[in-house]
Design a protein around this motif. Structure first.
Motif, PDB file in Angstrom:
ATOM      1  N   GLY A 201       0.880  -1.361   0.039  1.00 41.26           N
ATOM      2  CA  GLY A 201       0.347   0.607   0.002  1.00 41.26           C
ATOM      3  C   GLY A 201       0.810   1.665   0.056  1.00 41.26           C
ATOM      4  N   LEU A 202       1.642   1.400   0.997  1.00 33.54           N
ATOM      5  CA  LEU A 202       2.757   2.270   0.757  1.00 33.54           C
ATOM      6  C   LEU A 202       3.255   3.075  -0.697  1.00 33.54           C
ATOM      7  N   HIS A 203       3.906   1.491  -0.991  1.00 34.62           N
ATOM      8  CA  HIS A 203       4.754   1.772  -2.042  1.00 34.62           C
ATOM      9  C   HIS A 203       3.948   2.754  -3.506  1.00 34.62           C
ATOM     10  N   LEU A 204       2.304   1.738  -3.359  1.00 33.73           N
ATOM     11  CA  LEU A 204       1.259   2.673  -4.307  1.00 33.73           C
ATOM     12  C   LEU A 204       1.461   3.728  -4.502  1.00 33.73           C
ATOM     13  N   LEU A 205       1.424   4.268  -2.743  1.00 35.93           N
ATOM     14  CA  LEU A 205       1.228   5.664  -2.550  1.00 35.93           C
ATOM     15  C   LEU A 205       2.306   6.831  -3.398  1.00 35.93           C
ATOM     16  N   ALA A 206       3.675   5.859  -3.068  1.00 36.50           N
ATOM     17  CA  ALA A 206       5.300   6.680  -3.008  1.00 36.50           C
ATOM     18  C   ALA A 206       4.919   6.783  -5.239  1.00 36.50           C
ATOM     19  N   GLU A 207       4.421   4.735  -5.860  1.00 33.70           N
ATOM     20  CA  GLU A 207       5.010   5.000  -6.756  1.00 33.70           C
ATOM     21  C   GLU A 207       4.526   6.341  -7.982  1.00 33.70           C
ATOM     22  N   TYR A 208       5.812   6.132  -8.759  1.00 32.76           N
ATOM     23  CA  TYR A 208       5.976   7.649 -10.021  1.00 32.76           C
ATOM     24  C   TYR A 208       5.185   6.740 -11.147  1.00 32.76           C
ATOM     25  N   GLY A 209       7.217   6.718 -11.671  1.00 30.53           N
ATOM     26  CA  GLY A 209       7.187   6.122 -12.926  1.00 30.53           C
ATOM     27  C   GLY A 209       5.844   5.500 -13.486  1.00 30.53           C
ATOM     28  N   LEU A 210       5.668   4.366 -12.809  1.00 33.60           N
ATOM     29  CA  LEU A 210       4.584   2.807 -12.892  1.00 33.60           C
ATOM     30  C   LEU A 210       3.288   4.023 -13.808  1.00 33.60           C
ATOM     31  N   PHE A 211       2.805   4.888 -12.456  1.00 31.07           N
ATOM     32  CA  PHE A 211       1.298   5.419 -13.672  1.00 31.07           C
ATOM     33  C   PHE A 211       1.956   6.133 -14.542  1.00 31.07           C
ATOM     34  N   VAL A 212       2.525   7.183 -14.540  1.00 29.47           N
ATOM     35  CA  VAL A 212       2.798   7.517 -15.254  1.00 29.47           C
ATOM     36  C   VAL A 212       2.861   6.883 -17.086  1.00 29.47           C
ATOM     37  N   THR A 218      -2.030   9.877  -9.756  1.00 29.49           N
ATOM     38  CA  THR A 218      -2.446   9.592  -8.252  1.00 29.49           C
ATOM     39  C   THR A 218      -1.583  10.739  -8.027  1.00 29.49           C
ATOM     40  N   PHE A 219      -1.961  10.711  -6.163  1.00 26.61           N
ATOM     41  CA  PHE A 219      -1.315  12.287  -5.932  1.00 26.61           C
ATOM     42  C   PHE A 219       0.506  12.139  -6.104  1.00 26.61           C
ATOM     43  N   THR A 220       1.381  11.772  -6.370  1.00 22.29           N
ATOM     44  CA  THR A 220       2.132  11.355  -6.360  1.00 22.29           C
ATOM     45  C   THR A 220       2.879  11.938  -8.088  1.00 22.29           C
ATOM     46  N   THR A 221       2.070  11.153  -8.889  1.00 17.88           N
ATOM     47  CA  THR A 221       2.006  12.007 -10.702  1.00 17.88           C
ATOM     48  C   THR A 221       1.710  13.970 -10.044  1.00 17.88           C
ATOM     49  N   ALA A 222       0.472  14.029  -9.839  1.00 17.40           N
ATOM     50  CA  ALA A 222      -0.209  15.111  -9.759  1.00 17.40           C
ATOM     51  C   ALA A 222       0.981  16.273  -8.783  1.00 17.40           C
ATOM     52  N   ILE A 223       1.981  15.557  -7.631  1.00 19.26           N
ATOM     53  CA  ILE A 223       2.493  16.166  -6.972  1.00 19.26           C
ATOM     54  C   ILE A 223       3.835  16.419  -7.808  1.00 19.26           C
ATOM     55  N   VAL A 369       9.285   8.274   8.761  1.00 18.03           N
ATOM     56  CA  VAL A 369       9.881   8.872   7.780  1.00 18.03           C
ATOM     57  C   VAL A 369      10.152   8.154   6.539  1.00 18.03           C
ATOM     58  N   GLY A 370      10.743   6.471   6.968  1.00 20.63           N
ATOM     59  CA  GLY A 370      10.958   5.648   6.125  1.00 20.63           C
ATOM     60  C   GLY A 370       8.707   5.123   4.978  1.00 20.63           C
ATOM     61  N   SER A 371       7.915   5.669   6.036  1.00 24.22           N
ATOM     62  CA  SER A 371       6.559   5.200   5.501  1.00 24.22           C
ATOM     63  C   SER A 371       6.194   6.467   4.452  1.00 24.22           C
ATOM     64  N   LEU A 372       7.163   7.656   4.049  1.00 28.85           N
ATOM     65  CA  LEU A 372       6.404   8.926   3.532  1.00 28.85           C
ATOM     66  C   LEU A 372       6.463   7.999   1.743  1.00 28.85           C
ATOM     67  N   PRO A 373       6.195   8.789   1.011  1.00 32.35           N
ATOM     68  CA  PRO A 373       7.223   9.061  -0.383  1.00 32.35           C
ATOM     69  C   PRO A 373       7.492   9.833  -0.714  1.00 32.35           C
ATOM     70  N   GLY A 374       8.754   9.519  -1.856  1.00 22.33           N
ATOM     71  CA  GLY A 374       9.783  10.485  -1.838  1.00 22.33           C
ATOM     72  C   GLY A 374       9.949  11.674  -2.580  1.00 22.33           C
ATOM     73  N   VAL A 375       9.041  12.043  -2.747  1.00 21.45           N
ATOM     74  CA  VAL A 375       8.377  13.072  -3.882  1.00 21.45           C
ATOM     75  C   VAL A 375       7.915  13.921  -2.676  1.00 21.45           C
ATOM     76  N   VAL A 376       7.556  13.345  -0.998  1.00 19.10           N
ATOM     77  CA  VAL A 376       7.178  14.202  -0.223  1.00 19.10           C
ATOM     78  C   VAL A 376       8.799  14.822   0.788  1.00 19.10           C
ATOM     79  N   VAL A 377       9.233  13.829   0.880  1.00 19.55           N
ATOM     80  CA  VAL A 377      10.575  14.387   1.380  1.00 19.55           C
ATOM     81  C   VAL A 377      11.642  14.939   0.101  1.00 19.55           C
TER      82      VAL A 377
END
Length: 526
Positions: A201-212, A218-223, A369-377
């Motif tokens: 679940g955390l990987h899905l929230l953080a993933e960017y390239g797959l969904f592009v 997703t929130f990560t692609t939008a950010i 902090v390890g549960s936060l997506p890289g884009v947030v950091v």
């Protein structure tokens, strides 16, 4: 500590206290506190930006149709992909661990091997084969194929450890095979399922390239899009705040689902190994299912890479560019891994030598902090450096700090296991011989825990090797890692030129994936 007749010293909790007490509130505790405060920077900064933005503006940026659309996409993705990964992993785990499946050991390795393929390469492979693949269905399909090994590993390990006595008792009471599985076996997999599902679940929230690649927002692609197109700090930060809320909701849901039930064998004797279930007529369909999963999760990426390498010929091997990308990736991976491992030493030491309420709270912050997506950091560090520390913007120091924050839990977990095996009396003896606390720690415990430190560095280096979003936002000008080079060429629809980078990333990831597979076998006593 007590002494046996042969003079052997046996260490116990009481023996560990002198060493722990002498250092509990010294420099090592102070270092652990500083690292913990640093890990809280992304959370604290986004909260501060929210306050600075003003509640009216923040509310208008959060409660708008676009955020609602992204939230619906996220919920649907989690609700469809995570259960699918769980069902697939339980089925594959049971077949490879509890049945008389032919070639079970080979199939179990093939179920773990997809971890060596970065998720965005999975997506690249599928999109180049099926160009019209896009949207939620595509996102779920590729996510399941890329991430189900995160659930398969703990589930298969749990199945290997189960004592069959409870299953035998249930069968003796008249329960059929399916009833025994759902009433006895499945409840004992709860911890493994919850932990693996949280990771997916955390990987899905953080993933960017797959969904592009599959054009699913997703929130990560939008950010990342918001940052790259308009550098709109408030809007991107508000999206990051919602994404963090989703992460915490997942953590809370996992704790609630995990519960406090205990499934352990109590009594004399040792648990026996379960008898392998005979598949009978189901053997061929089971082998077919495993073959299909392997073909979709491994065959498609490797076929696609080979296809584009063949189509591109020798000219796609631009060795000057590939060499530079490999060099940049190596420097960042080694630098980030070393920094994360050094930063993990104080907290790993405290967790073993001086456990307590304060220590658990500080350690929890490090894991958070390890549960936060890289884009947030990355977004927090970008905004911080641009506004207040401009000379540090897009420098090596900033990106290494980002890697340290993102992958610190991997280093802590690896170090903690090794430090637990180092006798604390060695530290005390070194200090009694006149060495300073730091020298005593370095010459005894740190040296003995070198294998765990090396494993932690390898895990961090693997994460950095496949990292995309933070590297995009923070890498110094002119930096071109393997992931960035792959992304640049694939973004230009030059899939042939991207193939060599994909192959190198997979080849570099395979050894560590094998290490994880071997370690999971050792933990289960096989």
């Amino acid at each position: 500590m007590r002494t046996l007749t042969d003079g052997t010293l046996i260490a116990g909790p009481a023996a560990a206290r002198p060493a722990a007490a002498s250092l509990r509130f010294s420099w090592i505790g102070f270092a652990a506190l500083l690292v913990t405060l640093l890990t809280l920077v992304p959370l604290a900064f986004i909260l501060w930006v929210t306050v600075q933005t003003g509640w009216q503006t923040a509310i208008s940026l959060i409660f708008r149709p676009r955020v609602g659309e992204l939230l619906v996409n996220t919920l649907l993705l989690e609700l469809l992909a995570v259960p699918a990964c769980a069902v697939l992993s339980v089925a594959l785990g049971w077949l490879t661990e509890r049945s008389d499946l032919a070639g079970a050991r080979l199939w179990s390795w093939l179920c773990v091997a997809p971890l060596a393929v970065p998720a965005f390469i999975h997506s690249y492979a599928w999109v180049t084969i099926v160009p019209g693949l896009n949207g939620l269905g595509a996102g779920v399909l590729v996510s399941v194929l890329a991430y189900f090994p995160f659930l398969y590993l703990p589930v298969s390990a749990a199945l290997r450890r189960l004592d069959p006595a409870l299953e035998d008792a249930a069968a003796a009471l008249g329960h059929g095979p399916w009833s025994v599985f759902f009433r006895v076996v499945l409840p004992q997999l709860r911890l493994a399922l919850c932990g693996g599902a949280l990771l997916v679940g955390l990987h899905l929230l953080a993933e960017y390239g797959l969904f592009v690649f599959v054009r699913f927002d997703t929130f990560t692609t939008a950010i990342v899009d918001q940052f790259q197109s308009t550098f709109n700090g408030p809007a991107a930060n508000m999206l990051a705040g919602v994404l963090i809320t989703c992460c915490f909701a997942l953590l809370a849901l996992e704790m609630l689902a995990r519960g406090d039930e205990r499934y352990a064998r109590v009594g004399s004797g040792a648990a026996r190994h379960p008898a392998k279930a005979k598949l009978g007529r189901a053997a061929l369909p089971s082998l077919l299912m495993l073959a299909v999963v392997t073909a979709l999760s491994l065959g498609v990426p490797f076929y696609t890479i080979a296809r584009w390498l063949w189509a591109g010929g020798l000219q796609v091997w631009r060795m000057d560019e590939i060499g530079a990308a490999l060099g940049h990736t190596t420097v960042l991976a080694l630098g980030g891994a070393l920094l994360a491992t050094l930063a993990a030493i104080p907290m790993a030491w405290l967790s073993i030598r001086a456990p307590g309420r304060l220590q658990r709270m500080l350690e929890g912050c490090n894991y958070m902090v390890g549960s936060l997506p890289g884009v947030v950091v990355a977004l927090a560090l970008v905004t911080l450096t641009v506004r207040y520390l401009l000379p540090l913007y897009q420098t090596l120091a900033t990106i290494l700090v980002a890697y340290m924050l993102m992958f610190l839990p991997r280093a802590i977990i690896s170090l903690r296991a090794s430090i637990a095996q180092a006798p604390p009396e060695l530290e005390q003896a070194a200090m009694n011989l006149g060495r300073r606390p730091f020298n005593a720690l370095w010459s005894t415990t740190i040296r003995l825990s070198a294998p765990g430190a090396a494993a932690g560095m390898a895990l961090v280096a693997l994460g950095i090797l496949n990292e995309l979003t933070a590297t995009q936002m923070l890498a110094p000008s002119g930096t071109r890692t393997l992931a960035l080079a792959f992304w640049a060429y694939s973004g230009e629809i030059d899939y042939a030129a991207a193939a060599p980078y994909a192959l190198i990333m997979v080849a570099a990831s395979l050894p560590l994936t094998w290490l994880l597979y071997v370690q999971s076998k050792k933990m289960a006593g096989q």
